[in-house]
Design an enzyme around this catalytic site. Sequence first.
Site, mmCIF file in Angstrom:
data_model
loop_
_atom_site.group_PDB
_atom_site.id
_atom_site.type_symbol
_atom_site.label_atom_id
_atom_site.label_comp_id
_atom_site.label_asym_id
_atom_site.label_seq_id
_atom_site.Cartn_x
_atom_site.Cartn_y
_atom_site.Cartn_z
ATOM 1 N N GLY A 278 0.705 -1.208 -0.010
ATOM 2 C CA GLY A 278 -0.039 0.049 -0.006
ATOM 3 C C GLY A 278 0.828 1.156 -0.043
ATOM 4 N N GLU B 39 6.474 3.730 10.798
ATOM 5 C CA GLU B 39 6.675 4.511 9.647
ATOM 6 C C GLU B 39 6.208 5.824 9.842
ATOM 7 O OE1 GLU B 39 9.007 3.978 6.946
ATOM 8 O OE2 GLU B 39 8.425 6.199 7.133
ATOM 9 N N PHE B 40 7.139 7.228 9.764
ATOM 10 C CA PHE B 40 6.805 8.344 9.730
ATOM 11 C C PHE B 40 6.435 9.284 8.433
ATOM 12 C CE2 PHE B 40 8.697 6.997 13.825
ATOM 13 C CZ PHE B 40 7.774 7.529 14.789
ATOM 14 N N LEU B 41 6.327 8.510 7.477
ATOM 15 C CA LEU B 41 6.186 9.279 6.294
ATOM 16 C C LEU B 41 5.189 9.818 6.234
ATOM 17 C CD1 LEU B 41 4.482 7.904 3.800
ATOM 18 C CD2 LEU B 41 6.129 6.033 3.795
ATOM 19 N N LEU C 56 1.949 6.567 17.814
ATOM 20 C CA LEU C 56 0.692 7.160 18.078
ATOM 21 C C LEU C 56 0.637 8.258 18.697
ATOM 22 C CD1 LEU C 56 -1.456 3.921 19.667
ATOM 23 C CD2 LEU C 56 -1.270 4.782 17.285
ATOM 24 N N CYS D 114 -4.678 8.107 8.781
ATOM 25 C CA CYS D 114 -4.140 7.949 9.960
ATOM 26 C C CYS D 114 -4.437 8.748 11.068
ATOM 27 C CB CYS D 114 -2.615 7.832 9.940
ATOM 28 S SG CYS D 114 -2.283 6.549 8.693
ATOM 29 N N PHE E 155 -6.927 14.509 0.085
ATOM 30 C CA PHE E 155 -6.690 15.032 1.467
ATOM 31 C C PHE E 155 -5.592 16.001 1.619
ATOM 32 C CE2 PHE E 155 -3.395 13.077 4.069
ATOM 33 C CZ PHE E 155 -2.945 11.869 3.226
ATOM 34 N N ARG F 205 -8.363 9.226 1.393
ATOM 35 C CA ARG F 205 -9.121 8.767 2.781
ATOM 36 C C ARG F 205 -9.192 9.867 3.695
ATOM 37 N NH1 ARG F 205 -5.189 3.695 3.323
ATOM 38 N NH2 ARG F 205 -3.632 5.167 2.649
HETATM 39 P P1 NAD Z 1 -3.025 0.643 2.362
HETATM 40 O O1 NAD Z 1 -4.427 0.087 2.561
HETATM 41 O O2 NAD Z 1 -2.854 1.356 1.343
HETATM 42 O O3 NAD Z 1 -2.344 -0.910 2.289
HETATM 43 C C1 NAD Z 1 -2.099 -2.097 2.832
HETATM 44 C C2 NAD Z 1 -2.101 -3.433 2.143
HETATM 45 O O4 NAD Z 1 -2.060 -4.407 2.930
HETATM 46 C C3 NAD Z 1 -3.288 -3.549 1.161
HETATM 47 O O5 NAD Z 1 -3.151 -3.296 -0.353
HETATM 48 C C4 NAD Z 1 -3.956 -4.940 1.408
HETATM 49 O O6 NAD Z 1 -4.620 -5.569 0.725
HETATM 50 C C5 NAD Z 1 -2.705 -5.506 1.900
HETATM 51 N N1 NAD Z 1 -2.924 -6.497 2.841
HETATM 52 C C6 NAD Z 1 -4.060 -6.692 3.787
HETATM 53 N N2 NAD Z 1 -3.758 -7.616 4.540
HETATM 54 C C7 NAD Z 1 -2.966 -8.557 3.875
HETATM 55 C C8 NAD Z 1 -2.602 -9.840 4.115
HETATM 56 N N3 NAD Z 1 -2.835 -10.656 4.988
HETATM 57 N N4 NAD Z 1 -1.810 -10.347 3.480
HETATM 58 C C9 NAD Z 1 -1.113 -9.439 2.141
HETATM 59 N N5 NAD Z 1 -1.503 -8.398 2.054
HETATM 60 C C10 NAD Z 1 -2.469 -7.762 2.881
HETATM 61 O O7 NAD Z 1 -2.432 0.954 3.842
HETATM 62 P P2 NAD Z 1 -1.146 2.033 4.186
HETATM 63 O O8 NAD Z 1 -1.708 3.305 4.015
HETATM 64 O O9 NAD Z 1 0.113 1.507 3.395
HETATM 65 O O10 NAD Z 1 -0.987 1.778 5.717
HETATM 66 C C11 NAD Z 1 -0.544 0.568 6.236
HETATM 67 C C12 NAD Z 1 0.023 0.905 7.781
HETATM 68 O O11 NAD Z 1 0.779 1.846 7.742
HETATM 69 C C13 NAD Z 1 -1.290 1.297 8.501
HETATM 70 O O12 NAD Z 1 -1.184 0.965 10.004
HETATM 71 C C14 NAD Z 1 -1.083 2.868 8.701
HETATM 72 O O13 NAD Z 1 -1.674 3.308 9.982
HETATM 73 C C15 NAD Z 1 0.666 2.838 8.710
HETATM 74 N N6 NAD Z 1 0.948 4.025 8.174
HETATM 75 C C16 NAD Z 1 0.438 4.872 7.109
HETATM 76 C C17 NAD Z 1 0.925 5.899 6.814
HETATM 77 C C18 NAD Z 1 0.442 6.737 5.347
HETATM 78 O O14 NAD Z 1 0.945 7.673 4.862
HETATM 79 N N7 NAD Z 1 -0.561 6.084 4.635
HETATM 80 C C19 NAD Z 1 2.187 6.435 7.024
HETATM 81 C C20 NAD Z 1 2.591 5.876 8.433
HETATM 82 C C21 NAD Z 1 2.089 4.628 8.776
HETATM 83 C C1 UGA Z 2 0.761 12.160 8.766
HETATM 84 C C2 UGA Z 2 2.139 12.305 9.340
HETATM 85 O O1 UGA Z 2 2.497 13.752 8.789
HETATM 86 C C3 UGA Z 2 3.091 11.436 9.167
HETATM 87 O O2 UGA Z 2 4.320 11.780 9.910
HETATM 88 C C4 UGA Z 2 2.542 10.096 9.656
HETATM 89 O O3 UGA Z 2 3.561 9.079 9.225
HETATM 90 C C5 UGA Z 2 1.491 9.675 8.825
HETATM 91 O O4 UGA Z 2 0.309 10.723 8.842
HETATM 92 C C6 UGA Z 2 0.514 8.477 9.204
HETATM 93 O O5 UGA Z 2 0.961 7.729 10.146
HETATM 94 O O6 UGA Z 2 -0.120 8.178 8.247
HETATM 95 P P1 UGA Z 2 -0.196 12.269 6.087
HETATM 96 O O7 UGA Z 2 -1.587 12.267 6.795
HETATM 97 O O8 UGA Z 2 0.233 11.657 4.929
HETATM 98 O O9 UGA Z 2 0.920 12.040 7.390
HETATM 99 O O10 UGA Z 2 0.008 13.864 5.821
HETATM 100 P P2 UGA Z 2 0.023 15.395 6.767
HETATM 101 O O11 UGA Z 2 1.100 16.219 5.967
HETATM 102 O O12 UGA Z 2 0.280 15.048 8.011
HETATM 103 O O13 UGA Z 2 -1.221 16.053 6.674
HETATM 104 C C7 UGA Z 2 -2.290 15.554 7.329
HETATM 105 C C8 UGA Z 2 -3.459 16.313 7.282
HETATM 106 O O14 UGA Z 2 -3.345 17.302 7.792
HETATM 107 C C9 UGA Z 2 -3.792 16.597 5.645
HETATM 108 O O15 UGA Z 2 -5.208 16.899 5.548
HETATM 109 C C10 UGA Z 2 -3.214 18.103 5.464
HETATM 110 O O16 UGA Z 2 -3.927 18.984 4.712
HETATM 111 C C11 UGA Z 2 -3.591 18.603 6.923
HETATM 112 N N1 UGA Z 2 -2.576 19.636 7.460
HETATM 113 C C12 UGA Z 2 -1.323 19.570 7.707
HETATM 114 C C13 UGA Z 2 -2.943 20.861 7.799
HETATM 115 O O17 UGA Z 2 -4.612 21.223 7.636
HETATM 116 N N2 UGA Z 2 -2.391 21.942 8.188
HETATM 117 C C14 UGA Z 2 -1.183 21.541 8.370
HETATM 118 O O18 UGA Z 2 -0.264 22.641 8.607
HETATM 119 C C15 UGA Z 2 -0.450 20.356 8.178
#
Ligand code: NAD
Ligand code: UGA
Length: 464
Positions: free
Chosen positions: A12, A169-171, A225, A280, A342, A350
Amino acid sequence: MKIRKICCIGAGYVGGPTMSVIADKCSDLEVKVVDINKERIAAWNDSDLNNLPIFEPGLDQIISRTRGRNLFFSSEMEKSIANADMIFISVNTPTKTKGLGAGQASDLSWVEASARQVAKYAEGHTIVIEKSTLPVRTAQAIKEILEATKKENAKNKNPKTFSVLSNPEFLAEGTAISDLEEPDRVLIGGEDPEAIKALVNIYLNWVPIEKIICTNLWSSELSKLAANAFLAQRISSINSISAFCEATGADINEVAKAIGTDKRIGNQFLSAGPGFGGSCFKKDILNLVYLSGYFGLPEVANYWNQVVVLNTWQQDRIYKIVLEKLFGTVSGKNIAILGFSFKANTNDTRESPSIRISCDLLEEGALLSIYDPKVSFERIKEDFERFSFNNQGIWKMVNSIPDALKNADAVLILTAWDEFFGLDWKYLASLMRSPAWVFDTRSVVKRQEIKNTSLNLWKLGEGS
Ligand code: NAD
Ligand code: UGA
């Protein structure tokens, strides 16, 4: 412990970019990303890089140099797990919709299923890494699932053994590649020094050692968290002040600048807007709220819950302002929505504020023309179908900003895409129906840009 083969479960928004960067930086490693979603895997393998399942600036270039070299996307779970020395679990952890903790606790079904797959197929010693964001103490559950293989181990010549680490992950989306290439820190939680060393050695290929923080498992899980909660809290804080500015004649950008110059506060993450979206922030805070209640800390739970309450209120009040300025009704009125993702530079919708605000307007009978440079029609359709509301309006997607503004009574800017800055408002005003309104929730439009037009401008956080 020399790591040669890595497997990542979950292709993902995190699994895809994270593994691409690891493969790019460590050409001696073989990196396999597996997913149960075959369509997603096919998109990752598409020869046309425009069809990758996620849009992230710079990702296509990395994929073009690593895919087929030492980066592989596959649905072949069994072999990929069996061959791996190190497995990242990077699957979705959404909020539970049913049962105990519904609406707050994280649904760990996908994590548990992944752990069971690892337990079943792994061979020899395997390091299992939590990459997904998880409730504190989930590593314990993963360990217990993996250790259940001990029984079958007794008969095995090459027994299965596991070490579990947390490596959240903090991206942020839209800047994922630069965040991965130059992280503020890499966090590793664990108890097994050999496993920690093996993971540190991978990151040392491009991350300076002083940026790698090692902690115990629970601190690592909780820090993720807590980091998201602090970031989201900042947005709710600045958004609360934006409403104050509108009520008093202050200007949110001036206030943000004034407070952000204090080194203790800092100038990042102070942009007021339509509320935070993304998969998230809301889910992680709700998880923190749930855990606070679980651990008998109701005051802590109430404190963090308010961050989410304020976020919904901000979206709600924007829709109400639009309604009020358009004489209390939007029924049959044309409203252009600029931006559906978003945030800018991602195709992810999302929890996008655009969903709730659009649905509220559609419920009032508005006719929406939606423009977003990266979000697909299917994605918006699914978002509207998932959001339960009584649609009295009509929506369509258009391919350009002028198309969206043709005959519009109002335009609502909800995402700060680069192309929304510096627009020719004189020309755009000529396409709209008078009296026309511009509602800018992202500080995209400068007041002087609309000065010689017939447009009315409302800017979030700008008091009159
Ligand atoms: P996502 O929904 O984009 O991707 C997750 C993937 O896992 C999906 O493609 C799904 O089909 C697959 N999957 C689920 N169960 C599976 C299984 N049993 N075997 C193989 N594949 C399976 O989710 P994401 O945005 O990549 O987030 C993943 C995790 O990372 C979450 O816990 C989220 O909180 C965390 N996270 C997300 C971000 C972000 O920016 N999106 C940043 C930091 C941390
Ligand atoms: C956020 C965190 O920044 C990441 O460090 C973390 O890894 C990630 O969640 C996660 O765990 O999924 P993300 O949601 O991808 O990343 O993007 P952000 O840049 O944090 O923006 C989040 C939301 O806040 C967006 O809707 C953005 O428009 C809004 N935002 C951000 C504001 O309204 N004002 C700001 O100053 C910054």
